[in-house]
Design an enzyme around this catalytic site. Structure first.
Site, PDB file in Angstrom:
ATOM      1  CB  CYS A 161      27.740  39.887  73.448  1.00 55.25           C
ATOM      2  SG  CYS A 161      28.936  39.603  74.680  1.00 55.25           S
ATOM      3  CD  GLU A 169      24.903  40.696  68.164  1.00 54.52           C
ATOM      4  OE1 GLU A 169      24.503  39.636  67.959  1.00 54.52           O
ATOM      5  OE2 GLU A 169      25.655  40.808  69.270  1.00 54.52           O
ATOM      6  CD  GLU A 211      24.682  35.044  79.136  1.00 56.60           C
ATOM      7  OE1 GLU A 211      24.536  36.217  78.672  1.00 56.60           O
ATOM      8  OE2 GLU A 211      24.315  35.105  80.282  1.00 56.60           O
ATOM      9  CE  LYS A 241      30.836  23.726  67.336  1.00 45.05           C
ATOM     10  NZ  LYS A 241      31.728  24.412  66.962  1.00 45.05           N
TER      11      LYS A 241
HETATM   12  P1  NAD Z   1      27.122  31.316  66.523  1.00 45.56           P
HETATM   13  O1  NAD Z   1      25.756  31.305  67.075  1.00 45.56           O
HETATM   14  O2  NAD Z   1      27.079  31.343  64.918  1.00 45.56           O
HETATM   15  O3  NAD Z   1      28.074  30.246  66.930  1.00 45.56           O
HETATM   16  C1  NAD Z   1      28.322  29.959  68.146  1.00 45.56           C
HETATM   17  C2  NAD Z   1      28.590  28.665  68.450  1.00 45.56           C
HETATM   18  O4  NAD Z   1      27.682  27.704  68.113  1.00 45.56           O
HETATM   19  C3  NAD Z   1      29.861  28.236  67.671  1.00 45.56           C
HETATM   20  O5  NAD Z   1      30.851  27.249  68.369  1.00 45.56           O
HETATM   21  C4  NAD Z   1      29.177  27.454  66.510  1.00 45.56           C
HETATM   22  O6  NAD Z   1      30.117  26.585  65.727  1.00 45.56           O
HETATM   23  C5  NAD Z   1      28.027  26.823  67.245  1.00 45.56           C
HETATM   24  N1  NAD Z   1      27.053  26.344  66.564  1.00 45.56           N
HETATM   25  C6  NAD Z   1      26.570  26.936  65.163  1.00 45.56           C
HETATM   26  N2  NAD Z   1      25.440  26.245  64.799  1.00 45.56           N
HETATM   27  C7  NAD Z   1      25.128  24.975  65.719  1.00 45.56           C
HETATM   28  C8  NAD Z   1      24.279  24.177  65.834  1.00 45.56           C
HETATM   29  N3  NAD Z   1      23.290  23.882  64.914  1.00 45.56           N
HETATM   30  N4  NAD Z   1      24.323  23.503  66.883  1.00 45.56           N
HETATM   31  C9  NAD Z   1      25.203  23.530  67.952  1.00 45.56           C
HETATM   32  N5  NAD Z   1      26.058  24.439  67.819  1.00 45.56           N
HETATM   33  C10 NAD Z   1      26.071  25.241  66.736  1.00 45.56           C
HETATM   34  O7  NAD Z   1      27.831  32.609  66.810  1.00 45.56           O
HETATM   35  P2  NAD Z   1      29.182  33.257  66.620  1.00 45.56           P
HETATM   36  O8  NAD Z   1      28.960  34.077  65.296  1.00 45.56           O
HETATM   37  O9  NAD Z   1      30.411  32.340  66.896  1.00 45.56           O
HETATM   38  O10 NAD Z   1      29.374  34.419  67.656  1.00 45.56           O
HETATM   39  C11 NAD Z   1      28.826  35.573  67.640  1.00 45.56           C
HETATM   40  C12 NAD Z   1      27.372  35.746  68.454  1.00 45.56           C
HETATM   41  O11 NAD Z   1      27.958  35.522  69.821  1.00 45.56           O
HETATM   42  C13 NAD Z   1      27.009  37.269  68.559  1.00 45.56           C
HETATM   43  O12 NAD Z   1      25.577  37.216  68.401  1.00 45.56           O
HETATM   44  C14 NAD Z   1      27.363  37.848  69.868  1.00 45.56           C
HETATM   45  O13 NAD Z   1      26.493  38.815  70.435  1.00 45.56           O
HETATM   46  C15 NAD Z   1      27.283  36.488  70.575  1.00 45.56           C
HETATM   47  N6  NAD Z   1      27.895  36.623  71.744  1.00 45.56           N
HETATM   48  C16 NAD Z   1      27.314  36.613  72.967  1.00 45.56           C
HETATM   49  C17 NAD Z   1      28.078  36.780  74.311  1.00 45.56           C
HETATM   50  C18 NAD Z   1      27.314  36.929  75.724  1.00 45.56           C
HETATM   51  O14 NAD Z   1      27.818  36.561  76.691  1.00 45.56           O
HETATM   52  N7  NAD Z   1      26.175  37.324  75.381  1.00 45.56           N
HETATM   53  C19 NAD Z   1      29.419  36.997  74.199  1.00 45.56           C
HETATM   54  C20 NAD Z   1      30.055  36.884  73.175  1.00 45.56           C
HETATM   55  C21 NAD Z   1      29.427  36.662  71.731  1.00 45.56           C
END
Ligand code: NAD
Length: 477
Positions: A280, A379, A246, A171
């Site tokens: 991140c 963040e 992550e 997904k």
């Molecule tokens: P997000 O949590 O909004 O979304 C991440 C994923 O989760 C997306 O595919 C989204 O559709 C899905 N999602 C959202 N709500 C959900 C739910 N209720 N149930 C299941 N899945 C759901 O994050 P984002 O805005 O896409 O990404 C940014 C974040 O990701 C930042 O906090 C960043 O630091 C983090 N990030 C972390 C790493 C790492 O390896 N630590 C790497 C890249 C990004």
């Protein structure tokens, strides 16, 4: 315009479409991508479950050949895929190319790992008994990815999942379905049997939630925000499945008086602002000792003046747009919060207009920041960095560790003693000396501590910890 469908049980399906728009030019529609439903998610999970027994017993040569083919195709089409990535996410072309090559390298690495699967044979504590320790795949797994690395993060979850014999329901983030669709198409044509990989695109709150609510997945590997990560943890405990998270970061980069100024400025500018600060591992807290503070701030500001913020596909652009309107509004809100908290906005922070309509933001640098301010604790996930002035190394280390997060941590110094002390005492999953906090290799473990990560490490051989389960077998001779 071609409709890109979901991929379930080896069939491309789905009618309802979402427009994928280019953040560098909102008039440009990158493509139409399926809007999955909870029923699609259920069907995808059922397909992954049905395909698991055969794939878990598939030969290592079959897995090797498929992952190898996927790597070869990604490498052969790297320019086209990089352009798609830059167009849907807003990363500048050279960075998009680097990320695409990274995805190819990851598939190549795990193609090799298929041929190196091994266990252990030990004598038993009892006579005439042999003990064998083996690793087995965990089952059908759910992979949930964020928008900021549209091809590399899917690759670093899909490749090990398949390598170790798991089946996949993928997904991707709704903002970047293009690269996700391309990877699944490549894997399908590389010869993966039906149901081994399934793709469901659409809204996280709808189909992501349907994935969390399913009792039929053996594990979920997630990268994204802390808020969503917590939901995954709660739902996974409920269903008794493995999970790996992550999440965010508020990564410190310490600059000591004895640092090489060029090294420090290059590392700070790169990791704070490249990829529009949407990493991140970005350095969002620059912790600088008094003796070098003013020289460092003026050199960073000078570099920021020279950086070109423009369309990600244009040659010469250093910083592309913010990914979308919502993220841009969040960045601007934090810039306002910083001002109200009393920090000094030393550079940037305004929305910019360019030839094409997009979400352009002048990178922002705050000075006179206190580590307790919200801009230093939360963040932001945009091109916004804070400079925190400290007295000496001891204070720098204490401020660096004073954060809820613990992903990456860096220091610029010419002192071996202080670099060594910092490497040992930084409370982070990754520590960098005289290097940006962002920018990692593909064959070694990636992950953090505290609120940044939960569970075993991703990437390299360490990925086996999540995607396999250990079996201890005793046999009477
Ligand atoms: P997000 O949590 O909004 O979304 C991440 C994923 O989760 C997306 O595919 C989204 O559709 C899905 N999602 C959202 N709500 C959900 C739910 N209720 N149930 C299941 N899945 C759901 O994050 P984002 O805005 O896409 O990404 C940014 C974040 O990701 C930042 O906090 C960043 O630091 C983090 N990030 C972390 C790493 C790492 O390896 N630590 C790497 C890249 C990004």
């Amino acid at each position: 315009m071609t409709m890109h469908k979901n991929f379930i049980a080896g069939e491309w399906t789905g009618a309802d479409a979402i427009e994928n728009r280019n953040p560098s030019d909102t008039n440009d529609v990158v493509g139409l991508y399926a809007r999955g439903t909870p029923e699609d998610m259920k069907a995808a999970i059922a397909a992954a479950k049905a395909a698991f027994p055969a794939w878990s017993r598939s030969g290592i040569l079959e897995r090797h050949a498929i992952l190898r083919k996927a790597s070869d195709e990604i490498m052969a089409r790297k320019d086209e895929l990089a352009a798609l990535l830059a167009r849907e996410e807003g990363k500048v072309l050279p960075e998009a190319l680097g990320e695409t090559v990274r995805a190819g390298q990851i598939f190549d690495f795990f193609a090799g790992e298929c041929l190196r699967l091994a266990g252990e044979v030990l004598p038993s504590a009892r006579p005439n008994i042999g003990v064998e320790i083996t690793r087995e795949p965990i089952g059908p797994v759910g992979l949930i990815t964020p928008w900021n690395f549209p091809i590399a993060i899917p690759a670093w979850k899909i490749a090990p999942a398949l390598c170790y014999g798991n089946t996949v329901v993928f997904k991707p983030a709704e903002l970047v379905p293009g690269c996700a669709w391309a990877i699944v198409d490549i894997l399908d044509r590389a010869g993966l049997p039906k149901g081994v990989i399934n793709l469901v695109m659409g809204k996280g709150s709808v189909i992501g939630q349907a994935m969390l609510d399913s009792p039929d997945l053996a594990g979920i590997s997630f990268t994204g925000s802390v808020g969503t990560g917590k939901r995954i943890a709660v739902a996974s405990v409920e269903h008794g499945r493995k999970y790996q998270l992550e999440m965010g970061g508020k990564n410190p980069f310490v600059v000591l008086d004895d640092a090489d100024l060029d090294v420090a400025v290059n590392a700070a500018v790169n990791s704070s602002f490249f990829s529009t600060g949407q990493r991140c591992t970005a350095s969002s807290r620059l912790i600088v000792t008094e003796g070098i503070h003013d020289r460092f701030v003026s050199a960073v500001t000078e570099r920021l003046h020279a950086l070109k913020v423009d369309n990600a596909l244009k040659t010469g652009t250093d910083i592309g747009p913010v990914v979308d309107e919502r993220q841009l509004a969040q960045d601007m809100d934090y810039i306002e919060i910083g001002r109200k908290e009393g920090a000094n906005l030393a550079f940037g922070g305004e929305r910019l207009n360019r030839e094409t309509p997009g979400f352009y933001l002048q990178p922002a640098l705050f000075t006179e920041v206190d580590n307790q301010m919200r801009i230093a604790r939360e963040e932001i996930f945009g091109p916004v960095a804070t400079v925190i002035r400290v007295k000496d190394y001891e204070e720098a280390l204490s401020v660096a560790n004073d954060t809820p997060f613990g992903l990456s941590s860096g220091i610029a110094t010419t002192s071996l003693k202080q670099a060594t002390h910092f490497r040992r005492n930084a409370e982070a999953g990754m520590v960098m000396v005289n290097l940006p906090t962002a920018g990692v290799d593909f064959h070694v473990p990636f992950g953090g501590r505290k609120a940044s990560s939960f569970g075993s490490r991703e990437q390299g051989r360490y990925a086996a910890e999540f995607f396999t389960v250990v079996k201890t077998q005793y046999t009477l001779a």
